[in-house]
Scaffold this motif. Structure first.
Motif, PDB file in Angstrom:
ATOM      1  N   PHE A  51     -20.002   2.090   7.375  1.00 50.79           N
ATOM      2  CA  PHE A  51     -19.813   1.054   6.372  1.00 50.79           C
ATOM      3  C   PHE A  51     -21.134   0.546   5.846  1.00 50.79           C
ATOM      4  CE2 PHE A  51     -15.662   1.553   6.680  1.00 50.79           C
ATOM      5  CZ  PHE A  51     -14.991   1.015   7.752  1.00 50.79           C
TER       6      PHE A  51
ATOM      7  N   GLY B 112     -10.036   1.283   7.550  1.00 51.51           N
ATOM      8  CA  GLY B 112     -11.157   1.970   6.906  1.00 51.51           C
ATOM      9  C   GLY B 112     -11.098   1.818   5.399  1.00 51.51           C
ATOM     10  N   ARG B 113      -9.941   2.149   4.844  1.00 49.17           N
ATOM     11  CA  ARG B 113      -9.798   2.037   3.391  1.00 49.17           C
ATOM     12  C   ARG B 113      -9.934   0.612   2.938  1.00 49.17           C
ATOM     13  NH1 ARG B 113      -5.000   4.442   1.576  1.00 49.17           N
ATOM     14  NH2 ARG B 113      -4.874   2.615   0.271  1.00 49.17           N
TER      15      ARG B 113
ATOM     16  N   TYR C   8     -18.965  13.661  -0.379  1.00 49.54           N
ATOM     17  CA  TYR C   8     -17.519  13.684  -0.546  1.00 49.54           C
ATOM     18  C   TYR C   8     -17.011  12.334  -1.023  1.00 49.54           C
ATOM     19  CZ  TYR C   8     -12.601  13.947   0.580  1.00 49.54           C
ATOM     20  OH  TYR C   8     -11.241  13.902   0.522  1.00 49.54           O
TER      21      TYR C   8
ATOM     22  N   SER D 155      -3.838  14.646  -3.752  1.00 47.93           N
ATOM     23  CA  SER D 155      -2.522  14.460  -3.128  1.00 47.93           C
ATOM     24  C   SER D 155      -1.476  14.181  -4.187  1.00 47.93           C
ATOM     25  CB  SER D 155      -2.541  13.298  -2.141  1.00 47.93           C
ATOM     26  OG  SER D 155      -3.501  13.491  -1.162  1.00 47.93           O
TER      27      SER D 155
ATOM     28  N   PRO E  72      -3.564   7.098  -3.198  1.00 44.98           N
ATOM     29  CA  PRO E  72      -4.938   6.902  -3.663  1.00 44.98           C
ATOM     30  C   PRO E  72      -5.699   8.193  -3.940  1.00 44.98           C
ATOM     31  CG  PRO E  72      -4.578   5.850  -1.534  1.00 44.98           C
ATOM     32  CD  PRO E  72      -3.362   6.621  -1.833  1.00 44.98           C
ATOM     33  N   ASP E  73      -5.376   9.264  -3.215  1.00 41.80           N
ATOM     34  CA  ASP E  73      -6.141  10.489  -3.381  1.00 41.80           C
ATOM     35  C   ASP E  73      -5.572  11.312  -4.528  1.00 41.80           C
ATOM     36  OD1 ASP E  73      -6.545  13.537  -1.546  1.00 41.80           O
ATOM     37  OD2 ASP E  73      -8.015  12.433  -2.744  1.00 41.80           O
TER      38      ASP E  73
ATOM     39  N   SER F 296       1.239  12.893   2.370  1.00 43.73           N
ATOM     40  CA  SER F 296       0.558  11.598   2.411  1.00 43.73           C
ATOM     41  C   SER F 296       1.568  10.501   2.618  1.00 43.73           C
ATOM     42  CB  SER F 296      -0.224  11.353   1.129  1.00 43.73           C
ATOM     43  OG  SER F 296       0.606  10.766   0.176  1.00 43.73           O
ATOM     44  N   GLY F 297       1.049   9.308   2.833  1.00 43.92           N
ATOM     45  CA  GLY F 297       1.915   8.147   2.953  1.00 43.92           C
ATOM     46  C   GLY F 297       2.389   7.923   4.360  1.00 43.92           C
TER      47      GLY F 297
ATOM     48  N   PHE G 229     -13.390  16.162   6.320  1.00 42.00           N
ATOM     49  CA  PHE G 229     -12.637  16.308   5.088  1.00 42.00           C
ATOM     50  C   PHE G 229     -12.296  17.758   4.820  1.00 42.00           C
ATOM     51  CE2 PHE G 229     -16.472  17.552   2.851  1.00 42.00           C
ATOM     52  CZ  PHE G 229     -17.450  16.847   3.487  1.00 42.00           C
TER      53      PHE G 229
ATOM     54  N   GLN H 226       1.827  16.394  -4.724  1.00 39.47           N
ATOM     55  CA  GLN H 226       3.175  15.855  -4.639  1.00 39.47           C
ATOM     56  C   GLN H 226       3.953  16.059  -5.929  1.00 39.47           C
ATOM     57  OE1 GLN H 226       3.453  11.993  -2.870  1.00 39.47           O
ATOM     58  NE2 GLN H 226       1.683  12.382  -1.596  1.00 39.47           N
TER      59      GLN H 226
ATOM     60  N   LYS I 112       4.862   5.038  -6.589  1.00 40.82           N
ATOM     61  CA  LYS I 112       4.362   5.438  -5.280  1.00 40.82           C
ATOM     62  C   LYS I 112       2.841   5.392  -5.297  1.00 40.82           C
ATOM     63  CE  LYS I 112       4.654   9.006  -1.805  1.00 40.82           C
ATOM     64  NZ  LYS I 112       5.056  10.342  -1.433  1.00 40.82           N
TER      65      LYS I 112
ATOM     66  N   GLY J 237     -12.412   2.151  11.896  1.00 44.20           N
ATOM     67  CA  GLY J 237     -11.836   2.625  10.638  1.00 44.20           C
ATOM     68  C   GLY J 237     -12.064   4.112  10.474  1.00 44.20           C
TER      69      GLY J 237
ATOM     70  N   ILE K 255     -13.653  -0.316   2.785  1.00 45.00           N
ATOM     71  CA  ILE K 255     -14.353   0.316   1.672  1.00 45.00           C
ATOM     72  C   ILE K 255     -13.936  -0.321   0.349  1.00 45.00           C
ATOM     73  CG2 ILE K 255     -14.585   2.422   0.355  1.00 45.00           C
ATOM     74  CD1 ILE K 255     -16.207   2.504   2.701  1.00 45.00           C
TER      75      ILE K 255
ATOM     76  N   LEU L 287     -12.133   6.271   8.230  1.00 45.52           N
ATOM     77  CA  LEU L 287     -12.118   6.223   6.768  1.00 45.52           C
ATOM     78  C   LEU L 287     -11.646   7.485   6.079  1.00 45.52           C
ATOM     79  CD1 LEU L 287     -12.822   4.841   4.201  1.00 45.52           C
ATOM     80  CD2 LEU L 287     -15.142   5.588   4.469  1.00 45.52           C
ATOM     81  N   ILE L 288     -12.273   8.579   6.430  1.00 43.23           N
ATOM     82  CA  ILE L 288     -12.005   9.785   5.647  1.00 43.23           C
ATOM     83  C   ILE L 288     -10.574  10.265   5.824  1.00 43.23           C
ATOM     84  CG2 ILE L 288     -12.675  12.175   5.329  1.00 43.23           C
ATOM     85  CD1 ILE L 288     -15.481  11.410   5.878  1.00 43.23           C
TER      86      ILE L 288
ATOM     87  N   THR M 282       0.808  -1.229   0.000  1.00 44.17           N
ATOM     88  CA  THR M 282       0.000   0.000   0.000  1.00 44.17           C
ATOM     89  C   THR M 282       0.833   1.266   0.000  1.00 44.17           C
ATOM     90  OG1 THR M 282      -0.206   0.395   2.384  1.00 44.17           O
ATOM     91  CG2 THR M 282      -1.772  -1.111   1.385  1.00 44.17           C
ATOM     92  N   GLN M 283       2.131   1.169  -0.033  1.00 41.54           N
ATOM     93  CA  GLN M 283       2.934   2.387  -0.006  1.00 41.54           C
ATOM     94  C   GLN M 283       3.721   2.585  -1.297  1.00 41.54           C
ATOM     95  OE1 GLN M 283       2.916   4.630   2.792  1.00 41.54           O
ATOM     96  NE2 GLN M 283       1.141   3.337   2.983  1.00 41.54           N
TER      97      GLN M 283
ATOM     98  N   GLY N  84      -3.868   9.054   2.567  1.00 35.70           N
ATOM     99  CA  GLY N  84      -3.282   7.879   1.936  1.00 35.70           C
ATOM    100  C   GLY N  84      -2.630   6.928   2.917  1.00 35.70           C
ATOM    101  N   LEU N  85      -3.275   6.661   4.039  1.00 39.78           N
ATOM    102  CA  LEU N  85      -2.683   5.795   5.044  1.00 39.78           C
ATOM    103  C   LEU N  85      -3.236   4.378   4.927  1.00 39.78           C
ATOM    104  CD1 LEU N  85      -3.002   8.284   7.972  1.00 39.78           C
ATOM    105  CD2 LEU N  85      -0.921   7.694   6.757  1.00 39.78           C
ATOM    106  N   PRO N  86      -2.418   3.381   5.186  1.00 42.92           N
ATOM    107  CA  PRO N  86      -2.861   1.995   5.010  1.00 42.92           C
ATOM    108  C   PRO N  86      -3.637   1.491   6.216  1.00 42.92           C
ATOM    109  CG  PRO N  86      -0.589   2.011   5.707  1.00 42.92           C
ATOM    110  CD  PRO N  86      -1.001   3.437   5.640  1.00 42.92           C
TER     111      PRO N  86
ATOM    112  N   VAL O 172      -8.340   8.242   3.712  1.00 41.61           N
ATOM    113  CA  VAL O 172      -8.397   8.552   2.285  1.00 41.61           C
ATOM    114  C   VAL O 172      -7.625   9.821   1.981  1.00 41.61           C
ATOM    115  CG1 VAL O 172      -9.922   9.294   0.448  1.00 41.61           C
ATOM    116  CG2 VAL O 172     -10.570   7.389   1.853  1.00 41.61           C
ATOM    117  N   VAL O 173      -7.845  10.859   2.789  1.00 37.68           N
ATOM    118  CA  VAL O 173      -7.176  12.131   2.510  1.00 37.68           C
ATOM    119  C   VAL O 173      -5.658  11.988   2.613  1.00 37.68           C
ATOM    120  CG1 VAL O 173      -6.878  14.478   3.328  1.00 37.68           C
ATOM    121  CG2 VAL O 173      -9.146  13.503   3.231  1.00 37.68           C
TER     122      VAL O 173
END
Lengths: 602, 429, 328
Positions: free
Chosen positions: B276, C278-279, B367, A297, A293-294, C169-170, C149, A301, A290, C264, C282, C266-267, A265-266, C273-275, C270-271
C-alpha cells in the motif's frame, strides 16, 4: 427448482477419476517394480491403499459437483443484466456525481421533461414526463407546467407540485452541496445562489406550477429538468446531514423501476414498477447492474452470457465478440474526444504576476498548426481505435448536424508542411543535434498524460516519435488523473493530453472564453477577443438558425488558431446480447429509456 | 575425460558470434570512435557538445568489446570463477550482463523504432517483412572533421524513426513504381528509389520474437529492457542495503533508545502492508524511474536491518570488537572492518533474494498500472501492454514473462549456490 | 510462569499501541501532504467551479495540517474514526462490510496452505532428493517466480472459460436470497474456490520450501542419528522429535505471512472482483478518501500485529528459551 449441470461435467468426472487412478498406479509401479507381479497376485493388499485415498477422490469430486451444477431460477426470462465497473455510493440524485449513479438515478426518479434524440437535426427534443404539457409566457420570463396526477411514490403518496418546489429548494441549498450547486443563474436567488422560493414559484393547484425567472436572463427548458425528490421524505432531515442520511440507501422513488435490493460491491437489483405510467407488460421485469471491476472479467462474462450488456468495450476485443452471433456491437458516437492541450500563454509568468504573454514554444498559432500537421492522428485512429472514431476538426462533434461546418477539413499528416511552418517561425537545427532551436531555446517539453488509459499511452508514444522526426524532443510523464486535473487548474504544465466529454445540448463557453479568472475551465488559456464576442452572442441568441451560423463562425476561428490539437472523437462501443430488443443506442446513452426494452423469447 | 563446459567457453563463443553477425556494425563503430577522437583533437568543445547518451553507449560498447576479452585473458589466473562449471543459472545471468553492456551490439535497431504500424503490428515471431529503400538526402557530404563525424554517426546510431525506408508487401515496376501495403497500392517516381542492377533495392527485416502493438521489435526491446530491469533491481537493492546496513549498525552499536526507536519504526513498516505504501507513493508522485527505484528500495530494508542488528549485537561484546573500539577506530571504520566481514554472508544471500523480489514487484506494479509505463522498454511494462493483446499476440507476454521467470530462477539458484558455498554451517555436508 | 507471560503480553500490547499510533500519524501526514485531494471528484465541466471549494471547506481541508491532525486525534481517542467521503457512512461500518470477507477468505486459504505444504514437505523429506522431492522443488520455484496475476488469469482461463466449471468473478449469484441455507454455502464455495487456489499457490511454494529445508536441517542433526541408532521407528522420529523442533521458524514465517495476507490480498481481489480489504484500501487511496485510508491502515496494522503476537505466544509456549529472549 431444478438443477442444471453442464453436460461436459459427467465426462470430466470420469476422466479425472481415471486419471487419478492411473497416476496412483503409475507411481506405485515405479516405486515397487519388482513387487508388481507379486502384488498382482495379492490384490487384496492393494485395496486398503486405495480406500485410504478414496476420501481424497470424494473430496475432489464433490468440489467439481458444487462447481459444475447450479440451481435454475424460474423467472430468468425477462431480466437484463448490465455490467458496470464500480459500485455507487448512494441512490440520492442530489449526489449523483458518477456516470453510473446518474444512470441509476434516471431509472428511479423522474424529471419534468423527457428528452429524446433527434438524429436529423442533431439535437434533443423535449417530450412530456412528469409534466403533461407546458407553456412559456409571451416574454419567455416564466413557464407553466401542467403535471400528471397519476404518479405515485413507492410508499404510496402521490407526486405533486410541492415536490417540485421542494426539489428546487434543496438542490440549490449551499449547505447540501448538491450536484447542481450554484448553477441556477437564471433564477431569483439570494447571494449564495439559493433559490428564493417566494419570488420564483406560483403553485395555484396541486398539479400546476409556474416558475418565474430572473428578468433579462435567458432561461432554457433544460434548466428545469433534473431528478425530483419526494418532499415528505426529505423535509424533516437537517440539510447538512442529508448526504449521510439513511434515506439515501432505501430510496422512495417514482420512476419506472424500484429498488429490489443492493448487495454492496456485488450487484444492484431493480424491478419494474408496475404502478408507473411508463410500465408496459411485455417490457423487462428485472434490471440488474452487476459490479465487475475487472474489465476482462466483464468481457468474459459477456461471452459466457452471464452479463447481457457492457459499455466501453476496447477495440481489440471487438473481433472476438463479433464472432459470437448472439452479441451485437454498436458504437455510440460523438460524445468524447481526446486532445493535446498546449499552454497558449506563459503560465509561469501568469502565475507569478498575472500578466498574459504568449508561451515561448506554443504561443503562436502557426507553431500549433505545425504540431497538428506533424502528428499522425490517422495512424492512431486506424491502428489502435480500429476505425471506431472520427478525426476531430474542432470541439463540435459531427452528431450536431446543423451546427457543424462541413467545409472544414481536418489537418492531414504532413511532415513537410510542419517543418516549413516551424522554419518560418524561426525554429532551425543549426547545431545538427536533432533538436530544433530558436536563439538559445531548444524545442523541448514534457507531455503529461493520465495513468491507466492505454489509448492515451498509445497516442503519446506515437506523438513522441512523430515529433522527434521534425526535431522536437518530447518527454512523456504519466501521472494520476486526479493529480493531472489539479495541475490543469493550476496551470502548471506546458502540455497535456486528456479527453473531454461534451454535454448535450451544446455548450462551448466554459472552455474557450479568454477571461481566465471568470472561466477556470479554459485550461489552454486561449486568448481571442473575436471568439469571446461570438461566445457572448451565442449565450443570448435563441433563434436556432442564427445560433448555427454563430457556431460555424466560431469553428472557423478555432480552426485557424488551433489552440489545442484536437485528436479524434472516440466511440463508446456497446456490446449487448441480441435477446434485448427495442434498444436504441444514441448519443444520449445506451441505457437511456431502458424501460422500453423487451426480451426476445429464447 | 568428460568435457565440462566452463563459463569462459561460453563467453568466448558469444564473443565470436557477435563478431561474425555484427561485423559491419563493429567496423562502423570503430570508424565512429576514430572520427570522434579526431574531432576531439581538433575542436574539443564541439566534440563534447555532441556527446549524448546514445553516442557514449555505442562508443563504450565498442571499446569494451575489445578491452574485456583482453582483460579476462590477462587476469585469467585471478578470476577463478571463469573456470567454474557451467550451469543454467550462470548461463542466464551471463546473458543478462552481456545484454546490459553490449545492447547496441546484440541488437540492430532502436527499441522505440517503428514504421507503418498497419504493416508491422502484432506480428508473430520469426516473421520477415520486405523493406523498400528510398534515396537519402546526400547533401551534407562535407570534408571537415565535424561533417565526417556526422556521416559516421548517422551510420551507427539508430534512431527511433527512419524516413528513407518503408515496409511493403510487394512492388511492381513499370512507368512508375507501385508498391503495395496491406493490399493498397501507392505510386512513386522511380528516381526516388534506390536501384541495384536495374531492380529496386529491397532488404528483409526479421522480427525474431515478433512485434508489439506499435510494430516495434520485441527482441530489441527485451535486450534493452534488461538494462532497465537490472537497473531497477540493482538500484533498489543498493538503497535497501544502504539503509538496512546503516540503521542496523547504529541500532546495534548504540543500542538503548536508538535501538528501541529504530526497532519500533521497522516493526511499523513491517506491520503496515508495504504494497500500500508503494502504491500510495507511486500513485501520488508519478512513476518516474527514480521514484520506482526509490520506493522499491525503501520497501526492502527491513529484513536487512534485522540481520545486521542481530549480528552487531552478537559481536558487540566480543573481545576483538572491543579492542578495535579502544584502538580508536571511528564508527564507519568499525562498520567496514569489523562488522562487514561477519555479516557479509547472510546479507549477500538475502540481497540476492531481494533482487529477485524487486524485479517481480516491478512487474506487479506495472500490472496495477503504476510501473514505469511505456516510457522505457522494461519487462514489466512489456507485460503490462501485452495483457491487452493476450488472445491475439501471446508472444508479447510470453517472451518478457519467460525472461522474468528465468531471471528470478537464476537469481534464486545463484543465491542458494552462494549460500552453500559460503555458509560455514552447511559446509559440513 | 504466569507472571512472565502476563509481563510479556503487557509489554507487547504497549509497543503495539505505539506502533499503531506511528502508523496512523505517518499515513495521516503522507496523504495530506501529497498532491490531489478528495474534492477532485467534484471537478467537472457540468458542475459549478465553486462546488469543489465548498466541499473542501466543509471537510476542513483548508486548515493547516497540524490543526487537522489535532482534530483528528481528539476524535480518534473518543473512538470516532470519521465519515468516509465516498461512502457517506462512518468508516467503521464501511470497514465492517469488507473485513469479514477478507478474514474468512484469508483464514480459509491459510489453513489450506498450511495443510498442503505440510503434507508435501513431509512426503519430500521422507525420500530426500528422490523423484518427488526434486520435481516438487523445481515446481515450487516456478510457482514462486510466476507472479500472482499471471497464475490467476491462467486459472480463470482454464477453469472458468474453457471448462466452464466455476464462475469467473463475484461472490454471490443473483438469486442468492432465494436459496436455502445449504445452497447458500455451496454458492459461496463455488465462487471462492478459484480465488483460494490462486492465492494459495504462491504461498504454498514459500511454505513448502521453508518447511522442507528446515526439516532437512533437523534431520541432519546428531540427535536424530542417535534416535535412529536406538531403533526408534522412523514415523515416531518424524512426528515426535523432528517436527516439534522444526516448527518454530515456521510459526514465525506463518505469522508474518498471515499478517501480510490479512492486510489485503489486493491482486487476487482485483482479478476475481471480490469485496475485500485490499480493494477497499486501494480505492480509498486513489480517491483520497482520507478517513477511510487511515481506517484501513489501522485495520491492517492491527491484524498484522495480532497475527505476529499469536505466533510469538505459540512459539514462546513451545520453547522456554524464546520466552526468555522476548522478555529481555
Amino acid at each position: 427448482m431444478g438443477i442444471r449441470c453442464n453436460l461436459s461435467l459427467k465426462s470430466l468426472y470420469l476422466y479425472t477419476i481415471f486419471l487419478y487412478t492411473f497416476i496412483s498406479l503409475f507411481v506405485f509401479i515405479k516405486q515397487n517394480n519388482k513387487l508388481m507381479l507379486k502384488l498382482l497376485k495379492n490384490i487384496h493388499n492393494i485395496l486398503p491403499v486405495i480406500i485410504k485415498k478414496l476420501y481424497l477422490i470424494i473430496l475432489f469430486c464433490s468440489l467439481l459437483f458444487t462447481g459444475g451444477c447450479e440451481k435454475e431460477s424460474p423467472n430468468r426470462q425477462n431480466r437484463v443484466i448490465i455490467g458496470i465497473s464500480s459500485d455507487i455510493s448512494s441512490f440520492n440524485p442530489l449526489f449523483a456525481f458518477s456516470v453510473d449513479e446518474g444512470t441509476i438515478s434516471e431509472l428511479l426518479y423522474l424529471s419534468l421533461i423527457n428528452f429524446t434524440w433527434d438524429e436529423e437535426k442533431g439535437n434533443i427534443n423535449p417530450g412530456p414526463m412528469l409534466a403533461k404539457s407546458w407553456e412559456w409566457s409571451e416574454d419567455s420570463s416564466s413557464i407553466t407546467f401542467y403535471l400528471r396526477d397519476d404518479v405515485y411514490w413507492s410508499d404510496g403518496k402521490k407526486f405533486n407540485a410541492e415536490d417540485i418546489v421542494f426539489s428546487f429548494d434543496i438542490y440549490s441549498d449551499p449547505d447540501v452541496q448538491s450536484r447542481l450547486y450554484e448553477t441556477f443563474s437564471d433564477f431569483y436567488t439570494d447571494e449564495k445562489n439559493h433559490i428564493d422560493i417566494e419570488k420564483t414559484f406560483e403553485v395555484s393547484d396541486s398539479f400546476k406550477v409556474k416558475i418565474k425567472f430572473l428578468p433579462n436572463s435567458t432561461p432554457t427548458l433544460s434548466e428545469t429538468v433534473f431528478h425530483l425528490i419526494p418532499k415528505h421524505i426529505f423535509k424533516d432531515i437537517e440539510r447538512k446531514n442529508i448526504a449521510t442520511s439513511e434515506a439515501n440507501f432505501n430510496p422512495v422513488t417514482n420512476g419506472p423501476f424500484i429498488l429490489a435490493g443492493w448487495d454492496k460491491t456485488q450487484s444492484i437489483r431493480l424491478k419494474a414498477n408496475k404502478n408507473s405510467f411508463l410500465y408496459k407488460p411485455d417490457c423487462i421485469d428485472e434490471l440488474i447492474f452487476k459490479i465487475v471491476p475487472d474489465y476482462s472479467s466483464r468481457v468474459t462474462q459477456l461471452k459466457k452470457k452471464e452479463i447481457d450488456l457492457v459499455e466501453l468495450i476496447k477495440t481489440e476485443d471487438i473481433k472476438g465478440l463479433q464472432n459470437e452471433e448472439y452479441l451485437k456491437i454498436t458504437p455510440q458516437i460523438g460524445r468524447e474526444y481526446d486532445y493535446v492541450g498546449w499552454s497558449n500563454i506563459d503560465h509561469e509568468l501568469y502565475k507569478s504576476s498575472g500578466k498574459i504573454k504568449p508561451h515561448k514554444l506554443f504561443g503562436s498559432p502557426a507553431v500549433r498548426r505545425a504540431l497538428t500537421y506533424a502528428i499522425n492522428r490517422k495512424e492512431i485512429l486506424d491502428e489502435y481505435l480500429l476505425g471506431y472514431g472520427q478525426l476531430a476538426v474542432g470541439p463540435i462533434s459531427a452528431i450536431f448536424k446543423d451546427a457543424v461546418d462541413p467545409d472544414l477539413k481536418y489537418y492531414e499528416y504532413d511532415l513537410g508542411k510542419a517543418k516549413s511552418l516551424l522554419d518560418t517561425e524561426g525554429w532551425k537545427d543549426i547545431d545538427n543535434n536533432g533538436i530544433l532551436e530558436k536563439g538559445n531555446l531548444e524545442f523541448k517539453f514534457k507531455l503529461y498524460i493520465p495513468s491507466g488509459n492505454p489509448r492515451r499511452s498509445y497516442a503519446a508514444t506515437v506523438i513522441k516519435n512523430n515529433l522527434k522526426q521534425i526535431g522536437i524532443d518530447v518527454a512523456i510523464e504519466t501521472i494520476e488523473l486526479g493529480v493531472l486535473i489539479d495541475n490543469m487548474y493550476e496551470k502548471n504544465m506546458d502540455s497535456w493530453m486528456i479527453g473531454w466529454y461534451v454535454p448535450i445540448p451544446l455548450n462551448l463557453k466554459f472552455s474557450w472564453y479568454s477571461d481566465l479568472k471568470k472561466n477556470p475551465y479554459n485550461f489552454a488559456s486561449y486568448q481571442n477577443k473575436e471568439a469571446d464576442q461570438i461566445l457572448d452572442e451565442i449565450s443570448i441568441e435563441t433563434n436556432p438558425g442564427k445560433l448555427n451560423e454563430l457556431y460555424k463562425k466560431f469553428q472557423k476561428i478555432i480552426y485557424e488558431d488551433e489552440p489545442v490539437t484536437f485528436l479524434y472523437w472516440v466511440d463508446n462501443i456497446v456490446a449487448y446480447n441480441r435477446k434485448i430488443e427495442n434498444i436504441d443506442i444514441n448519443p444520449l446513452g445506451a441505457i437511456h429509456h431502458c424501460w422500453e426494452w423487451t426480451v426476445k423469447e429464447q | 575425460m568428460r568435457f565440462t563446459y566452463k563459463i569462459w567457453h561460453f563467453l568466448f563463443l558469444l564473443w565470436l558470434i557477435i563478431l561474425v553477425i555484427r561485423f559491419e556494425l563493429l567496423i562502423n563503430i570503430y570508424e565512429l570512435i576514430i572520427r570522434w577522437d579526431i574531432l576531439l583533437f581538433n575542436d574539443s568543445e564541439t566534440a563534447f557538445a555532441q556527446l549524448n547518451f546514445d553516442l557514449a553507449d555505442n562508443i563504450v560498447s565498442g571499446k569494451l568489446f575489445i578491452i574485456l576479452p583482453v582483460l579476462f585473458f590477462l587476469l585469467r589466473k585471478k578470476l577463478s570463477f571463469l573456470k567454474e562449471k557451467f550451469s543454467y543459472a550462470s548461463l542466464f545471468l551471463t546473458l543478462l550482463i552481456i545484454s546490459f553492456l553490449f545492447a547496441p551490439l546484440l541488437t540492430n535497431g532502436n527499441p522505440d523504432f517503428y514504421k507503418n504500424i498497419g504493416m508491422t503490428k502484432l506480428l508473430p515471431p520469426f516473421t520477415s517483412i520486405k523493406v523498400l529503400h528510398f534515396k537519402k538526402d546526400e547533401a551534407n557530404k562535407g570534408n571537415s572533421p565535424l561533417e565526417k563525424f556526422f556521416a559516421s554517426r548517422d551510420k551507427v546510431i539508430k534512431k527511433s524513426f527512419d524516413e528513407s525506408i518503408i515496409y511493403i508487401d510487394s512492388i511492381s515496376v513499370g512507368e512508375k513504381a507501385i508498391y503495395y501495403q496491406n493490399g493498397i497500392g501507392k505510386e512513386t517516381e522511380k528516381e526516388n528509389l534506390v536501384f541495384i542492377n536495374g531492380k529496386p533495392f529491397i532488404t528483409g527485416q526479421m522480427f525474431l520474437f515478433g512485434s508489439d502493438q506499435f510494430g516495434r521489435d520485441i527482441f530489441t526491446r527485451l535486450i534493452y529492457g534488461a538494462r532497465i530491469s537490472l537497473l531497477v533491481g540493482f538500484g533498489s537493492v543498493n538503497i535497501s542495503l544502504l539503509i538496512g546496513l546503516i540503521f542496523g549498525f547504529l541500532a546495534g552499536y548504540i543500542g538503548g533508545i536508538f535501538d528501541a526507536i529504530f526497532s519500533r519504526i521497522t516493526d511499523m513498516f513491517l506491520s503496515f502492508p508495504i504494497i500500500f505504501l508503494v502504491v500510495l507513493i507511486l500513485a501520488l508522485f508519478g512513476n518516474s524511474l527514480v521514484a520506482v527505484i526509490g520506493i522499491l528500495g525503501f520497501a526492502g530494508w527491513m529484513s536487512l536491518f534485522k540481520i545486521v542488528k542481530t549480528e552487531v549485537l552478537s559481536i558487540k561484546d566480543k573481545n576483538y570488537f572491543i579492542s578495535a573500539r579502544l584502538l580508536g577506530l571511528t564508527k564507519s571504520q568499525l562498520l567496514t572492518r569489523e562488522v562487514l566481514p561477519v555479516i557479509i554472508v547472510p546479507v549477500v544471500v538475502n540481497v540476492i533474494f531481494l533482487f529477485g523480489n524487486v524485479i517481480i514487484a516491478e512487474s506487479a506494479l506495472s500490472y496495477l498500472g503504476l510501473g514505469l509505463g511505456d516510457n522505457y522498454p522494461s519487462w514489466g511494462s512489456m507485460i503490462q501492454s501485452g495483457q491487452e493483446y493476450l488472445s491475439s499476440a501471446w508472444w508479447m507476454i510470453f517472451f518478457p514473462g519467460i525472461t522474468l521467470i528465468f531471471t528470478l530462477l537464476s537469481a534464486n539458484s545463484f543465491g542458494i549456490l552462494l549460500n552453500r558455498k559460503l555458509n560455514p554451517r552447511l559446509q559440513n555436508d | 510462569m504466569k507472571n512472565r507471560t502476563a509481563k510479556l503480553l503487557v509489554k507487547r500490547i504497549i509497543s503495539s499501541i505505539i506502533i499503531l499510533f506511528l502508523i496512523i500519524t505517518f499515513i495521516f501526514f503522507l496523504v495530506r501532504l501529497s498532491p490531489g485531494d478528495p474534492s477532485q471528484k467534484f471537478i467537472s465541466p457540468s458542475l459549478s467551479p465553486n462546488l469543489a471549494e465548498k466541499v473542501r471547506e466543509s471537510l476542513n481541508l483548508n486548515e493547516p495540517v497540524h490543526m487537522q491532525y489535532i482534530g483528528f486525534l481528539t476524535s480518534v481517542i473518543q473512538g470516532d474514526l470519521g465519515v468516509s467521503y465516498n461512502f457517506r457512512r462512518d468508516v467503521i461500518s464501511v470497514i465492517m462490510d469488507y473485513l469479514p470477507f477478507t478474514l474468512l477468505f484469508t483464514t480459509m486459504s491459510f489453513i489450506l496452505q498450511m495443510i498442503i505444504s505440510f503434507v508435501l514437505a513431509v512426503k519430500s523429506v521422507k525420500k530426500i532428493n528422490g523423484f518427488f522431492d526434486r520435481t516438487l522443488s523445481k515446481l515450487t520455484l516456478f510457482l514462486y517466480a510466476a507472479p500472482v496475476f499471471v497464475t490467476g488469469v491462467f486459472i480463470v482461463f482454464i477453469f472458468s472459460e474453457l471448462l466452464n466449471l466455476f464462475p469467473s468473478s463475484g461472490l454471490k449469484s443473483y438469486d442468492f436470497q432465494d436459496y436455502n441455507f445449504l445452497d447458500k454455502i455451496l454458492d459461496y464455495l463455488k465462487h471462492l474456490i478459484l480465488p483460494i487456489i490462486t492465492l494459495s499457490l504462491a504461498e504454498i511454494a514459500i511454505f513448502y520450501r521453508y518447511l522442507r529445508d528446515n526439516l532437512e536441517d533437523v534431520f541432519n542433526k546428531l540427535f536424530v542419528l542417535n534416535l535412529r541408532a536406538n531403533g526408534v521407528f522412523e514415523r515416531d522420529i518424524l512426528f515426535k522429535h523432528v517436527i516439534p523442533n522444526a516448527i518454530n521458524p515456521l510459526i514465525t514465517i506463518a505469522g508474518i505471512e498471515l499478517g501480510i495476507m490479512l492486510g489485503g490480498t489486493l491482486i487476487v481481489e482485483v482479478v476475481f472482483g471480490l469485496p475485500g480489504m485490499g480493494r477497499l484500501t486501494i480505492d480509498s487511496i486513489l480517491t483520497r478518501d482520507y478517513p477511510l485510508v487511515i481506517g484501513c491502515s489501522l485495520a491492517a496494522g492491527t491484524l498484522i500485529i495480532l497475527a505476529n503476537l499469536i505466533a510469538d505466544i505459540l512459539k514462546a509456549s513451545l520453547d522456554r528459551r524464546i520466552l526468555e529472549g522476548i522478555l529481555r
